[in-house]
Write an enzyme that holds these catalytic residues in place. Sequence first.
Site, PDB file in Angstrom:
ATOM      1  N   HIS A  48      57.628 -13.528 -20.510  1.00 36.66           N
ATOM      2  CA  HIS A  48      56.266 -14.020 -20.301  1.00 36.66           C
ATOM      3  C   HIS A  48      55.995 -15.126 -21.326  1.00 36.66           C
ATOM      4  CE1 HIS A  48      54.502 -10.331 -18.031  1.00 36.66           C
ATOM      5  NE2 HIS A  48      55.761 -10.545 -17.684  1.00 36.66           N
ATOM      6  N   GLU A  50      53.724 -15.474 -23.679  1.00 34.40           N
ATOM      7  CA  GLU A  50      53.469 -15.016 -25.046  1.00 34.40           C
ATOM      8  C   GLU A  50      54.745 -14.526 -25.714  1.00 34.40           C
ATOM      9  OE1 GLU A  50      49.694 -14.328 -22.619  1.00 34.40           O
ATOM     10  OE2 GLU A  50      51.850 -14.128 -22.309  1.00 34.40           O
ATOM     11  N   SER A  73      44.501 -14.737 -19.926  1.00 32.15           N
ATOM     12  CA  SER A  73      44.340 -13.436 -20.579  1.00 32.15           C
ATOM     13  C   SER A  73      45.680 -12.699 -20.582  1.00 32.15           C
ATOM     14  CB  SER A  73      43.295 -12.613 -19.817  1.00 32.15           C
ATOM     15  OG  SER A  73      43.179 -11.325 -20.362  1.00 32.15           O
ATOM     16  N   CYS A  75      48.573 -10.056 -20.278  1.00 32.70           N
ATOM     17  CA  CYS A  75      48.786  -8.810 -19.540  1.00 32.70           C
ATOM     18  C   CYS A  75      48.978  -7.672 -20.543  1.00 32.70           C
ATOM     19  CB  CYS A  75      50.011  -8.950 -18.630  1.00 32.70           C
ATOM     20  SG  CYS A  75      51.566  -9.053 -19.545  1.00 32.70           S
ATOM     21  N   CYS A  78      52.053  -8.202 -22.851  1.00 32.64           N
ATOM     22  CA  CYS A  78      51.825  -9.173 -23.922  1.00 32.64           C
ATOM     23  C   CYS A  78      50.739  -8.695 -24.886  1.00 32.64           C
ATOM     24  CB  CYS A  78      51.502 -10.532 -23.325  1.00 32.64           C
ATOM     25  SG  CYS A  78      52.923 -11.200 -22.396  1.00 32.64           S
TER      26      CYS A  78
END
Length: 141
Positions: A48, A50, A73, A75, A78
């Site tokens: 992902h 992040e 935002s 998940c 993360c």
Amino acid sequence: MLGTAYDEAVKGLDEGGIPIGAALFSRGGTLLGSGHNRRVQEHDASVHAETDAFRRAGRRRDYADTVMVTTLSPCWYCSGLVRQFNIGAVVIGETENFHGGHDWLGELGVEIVILDDSACTKLLSTFIEQHPELWHEDIGL
């Protein structure tokens, strides 16, 4: 700082991936690492935005003085990364397309800043409209 994350999201889109970008900064504004969602490109569900930014930042003894900036935002996966490593703040480009774990992080004392950035919202909403199957795979629907 959001510009760095947004540029990463555009890179991801240009590579045929999901346009979510992130960057890890020191509180003083020094870029430590940036990245983007590479699930499609690397055939790896764990990459992902992040996590990519976090990995590219390298090792630190302490993350409390860092800021994770993300176009969307985070998940639960993360959000768990932010919690696990005690990242002190999360700056979020938008929450309209997805509302992740940022409320939980805020309850735990992580500083949360939501920017409601229209460019971030449009980039992902256009992608979702054009590639719903990839989005649903990424978000687990």
